[in-house]
Motif scaffolding. Structure first.
Motif, PDB file in Angstrom:
ATOM      1  N   THR A 107       0.863  -0.954   0.066  1.00  0.00           N
ATOM      2  CA  THR A 107       0.072  -0.013   0.047  1.00  0.00           C
ATOM      3  C   THR A 107       0.780   1.258  -0.046  1.00  0.00           C
ATOM      4  O   THR A 107       1.864   1.247   0.577  1.00  0.00           O
ATOM      5  N   GLY A 108       0.567   2.231  -0.850  1.00  0.00           N
ATOM      6  CA  GLY A 108       1.180   3.408  -0.843  1.00  0.00           C
ATOM      7  C   GLY A 108       0.384   4.394  -1.487  1.00  0.00           C
ATOM      8  O   GLY A 108      -0.864   4.487  -1.923  1.00  0.00           O
ATOM      9  N   ALA A 109       1.150   5.579  -2.163  1.00  0.00           N
ATOM     10  CA  ALA A 109       0.589   6.729  -2.643  1.00  0.00           C
ATOM     11  C   ALA A 109       1.131   7.109  -3.956  1.00  0.00           C
ATOM     12  O   ALA A 109       2.252   7.543  -3.856  1.00  0.00           O
ATOM     13  N   PHE A 167       5.003  24.765   4.860  1.00  0.00           N
ATOM     14  CA  PHE A 167       5.247  25.327   3.539  1.00  0.00           C
ATOM     15  C   PHE A 167       4.094  25.734   2.871  1.00  0.00           C
ATOM     16  O   PHE A 167       4.241  26.170   1.812  1.00  0.00           O
ATOM     17  N   GLY A 168       2.827  25.404   3.272  1.00  0.00           N
ATOM     18  CA  GLY A 168       1.736  25.610   2.635  1.00  0.00           C
ATOM     19  C   GLY A 168       1.585  24.852   1.556  1.00  0.00           C
ATOM     20  O   GLY A 168       0.767  25.035   0.473  1.00  0.00           O
ATOM     21  N   VAL A 169       2.297  23.525   1.310  1.00  0.00           N
ATOM     22  CA  VAL A 169       2.284  22.762   0.006  1.00  0.00           C
ATOM     23  C   VAL A 169       0.989  21.824   0.205  1.00  0.00           C
ATOM     24  O   VAL A 169       0.606  21.333   1.101  1.00  0.00           O
ATOM     25  N   GLU A 170       0.187  21.989  -1.016  1.00  0.00           N
ATOM     26  CA  GLU A 170      -0.835  20.939  -1.268  1.00  0.00           C
ATOM     27  C   GLU A 170      -0.369  19.583  -1.518  1.00  0.00           C
ATOM     28  O   GLU A 170       0.465  19.542  -2.427  1.00  0.00           O
ATOM     29  N   THR A 171      -1.116  18.646  -1.235  1.00  0.00           N
ATOM     30  CA  THR A 171      -1.046  17.489  -1.508  1.00  0.00           C
ATOM     31  C   THR A 171      -2.188  16.950  -2.397  1.00  0.00           C
ATOM     32  O   THR A 171      -3.456  16.418  -2.072  1.00  0.00           O
ATOM     33  N   PRO A 172      -2.128  16.880  -3.853  1.00  0.00           N
ATOM     34  CA  PRO A 172      -3.190  16.797  -4.639  1.00  0.00           C
ATOM     35  C   PRO A 172      -3.710  15.089  -4.452  1.00  0.00           C
ATOM     36  O   PRO A 172      -2.686  13.918  -4.260  1.00  0.00           O
ATOM     37  N   ALA A 173      -4.828  14.818  -4.663  1.00  0.00           N
ATOM     38  CA  ALA A 173      -5.374  13.452  -4.586  1.00  0.00           C
ATOM     39  C   ALA A 173      -4.770  12.865  -5.750  1.00  0.00           C
ATOM     40  O   ALA A 173      -4.597  13.103  -6.927  1.00  0.00           O
ATOM     41  N   TRP A 174      -4.395  11.419  -5.240  1.00  0.00           N
ATOM     42  CA  TRP A 174      -3.475  10.723  -6.502  1.00  0.00           C
ATOM     43  C   TRP A 174      -4.295  10.354  -7.542  1.00  0.00           C
ATOM     44  O   TRP A 174      -3.602  10.228  -8.707  1.00  0.00           O
ATOM     45  N   ARG A 222       2.648   4.143   2.965  1.00  0.00           N
ATOM     46  CA  ARG A 222       2.057   5.446   3.320  1.00  0.00           C
ATOM     47  C   ARG A 222       2.995   6.328   4.032  1.00  0.00           C
ATOM     48  O   ARG A 222       3.712   6.003   5.124  1.00  0.00           O
ATOM     49  N   LEU A 223       3.040   7.848   3.540  1.00  0.00           N
ATOM     50  CA  LEU A 223       3.727   8.660   4.407  1.00  0.00           C
ATOM     51  C   LEU A 223       2.834   9.812   4.699  1.00  0.00           C
ATOM     52  O   LEU A 223       1.812  10.186   4.081  1.00  0.00           O
ATOM     53  N   ASP A 224       2.969  10.232   6.104  1.00  0.00           N
ATOM     54  CA  ASP A 224       1.919  11.430   6.586  1.00  0.00           C
ATOM     55  C   ASP A 224       2.807  12.864   6.074  1.00  0.00           C
ATOM     56  O   ASP A 224       3.833  13.153   6.395  1.00  0.00           O
ATOM     57  N   GLY A 259      -4.153  10.327  -0.250  1.00  0.00           N
ATOM     58  CA  GLY A 259      -4.789   8.917  -0.275  1.00  0.00           C
ATOM     59  C   GLY A 259      -4.071   8.003  -0.281  1.00  0.00           C
ATOM     60  O   GLY A 259      -2.530   8.266  -0.336  1.00  0.00           O
ATOM     61  N   ALA A 260      -4.361   6.786  -0.578  1.00  0.00           N
ATOM     62  CA  ALA A 260      -3.617   5.497  -0.778  1.00  0.00           C
ATOM     63  C   ALA A 260      -4.276   4.508  -1.584  1.00  0.00           C
ATOM     64  O   ALA A 260      -5.539   4.468  -1.573  1.00  0.00           O
ATOM     65  N   THR A 261      -3.376   3.535  -2.105  1.00  0.00           N
ATOM     66  CA  THR A 261      -4.109   2.487  -2.921  1.00  0.00           C
ATOM     67  C   THR A 261      -2.880   1.280  -2.880  1.00  0.00           C
ATOM     68  O   THR A 261      -1.925   1.507  -2.013  1.00  0.00           O
ATOM     69  N   THR A 262      -3.331   0.265  -3.344  1.00  0.00           N
ATOM     70  CA  THR A 262      -2.256  -0.744  -3.756  1.00  0.00           C
ATOM     71  C   THR A 262      -1.684  -0.546  -5.196  1.00  0.00           C
ATOM     72  O   THR A 262      -2.074  -0.050  -5.986  1.00  0.00           O
TER      73      THR A 262
END
Length: 296
Positions: free
Chosen positions: A177-179, A269-276, A259-261, A215-218
């Protein structure tokens, strides 16, 4: 100064929207080679950068198991020397790292404070590279990421598209599992971090951060999303079987949980993490676009 411009992230960095006033220099081999210390020294001396982004690495994970000396030269010794030369110049460094510094046994996403425990030569070399950067240069940002892909270069997405067109059935691992993380998103995050560093260098939040798609998936779920789009674009969809890691042995062990928090990088830094899924769709829009027809 961006190092590794022929790679997925390096290429994306050269295409990214950098702040006004940034004079961008891109280098790749043979001008910069982490296994040849003299090229590192020469590059820093010639270009006198204020900020270096190291997007170079030995990333052939399975091949690394039999090439320990070569992979440590690139992933450990090169970054340590680069950081030391940046320190001498007074430059800052943003250095890319990986989820492979963890063993994958934790049931929840890894934070930056979790103990590292690599289970492959590649992971051990990247962890050693992180340590070398920290020891040589206080003004650094180490950015760990995972499952990188782009329209450029070799990666899982392009491999799945090729195999999906060639085969009627595929087995893909469903117990890791990961992103998935688009190289363009990593580049945008680095440009944002660089802007914050430039605006307030004395107050910059130096240290180690995580950045991946949200998010996350396999790997199986990743492939399924790719084949959904392949079917919509070309009417072609292979049967997809879920298999285990044990069903697909490789020379290098992979973390079961990658998976990484990413809360810390968003806060600092105000960095956004877009949905994979959204980022993957944007890359697939490029890879599945119909070829331009010649004018009559």
């Amino acid at each position: 100064m961006v190092l590794g411009t022929t790679g997925q992230v390096g290429d994306a960095l050269m295409r990214a929207a950098w702040p006004v006033g940034v004079a961008l220099t891109g280098l790749s081999r043979p001008a910069i080679d982490m296994a040849r210390p003299e090229t590192i020294d020469a590059a820093i001396a010639a270009h006198a950068p204020d900020l270096v982004v190291n997007a170079t690495a030995y990333t052939a994970v399975d091949k690394a198991e039999s090439e320990r000396e070569a992979v440590f030269a690139v992933n450990r010794d090169g970054p340590a020397r680069l950081a030391a030369r940046c320190a001498g110049r007074g430059a800052a460094l943003i250095h890319l790292s990986t989820d492979y510094v963890f063993d994958g046994s934790k049931p929840t996403p890894y934070t930056e404070d979790d103990p590292v425990c690599p289970i492959s030569v590649y992971g051990a070399s990247k962890e050693a590279g992180e340590a070398g950067v920290r020891a040589a240069l206080p003004r650094h940002v180490i950015l760990r990421t995972s499952w990188v892909y782009a329209a450029h270069g070799a990666n899982f997405v392009k491999t799945m598209l090729r195999l999906g067109r060639e085969r009627d059935e595929l087995g893909v691992v469903a117990d890791q599992t990961g992103a998935p993380t688009a190289a363009a998103d990593i580049a945008a995050a680095i440009a944002r971090i660089a802007q914050r560093v430039a605006q307030a260098p004395q107050d910059a939040a130096w240290g180690t951060y995580h950045f991946t798609g949200a998010g996350a998936t396999t790997w199986h779920g990743f492939a399924d999303r790719i084949f959904q789009r392949l079917e919509a674009a070309e009417g072609r969809r292979p049967r997809l079987r879920a298999i285990t890691t044990a069903d697909y042995p490789t020379p290098a062990r992979r973390p079961a949980n990658s998976r990484l928090d990413c809360a810390r990088v968003r806060s600092a830094f105000g960095v956004e993490t877009p949905a994979w899924e959204d980022s993957l769709d944007r890359v697939l829009d490029l890879l599945l676009a119909p070829a331009t027809q010649p004018s009559p």
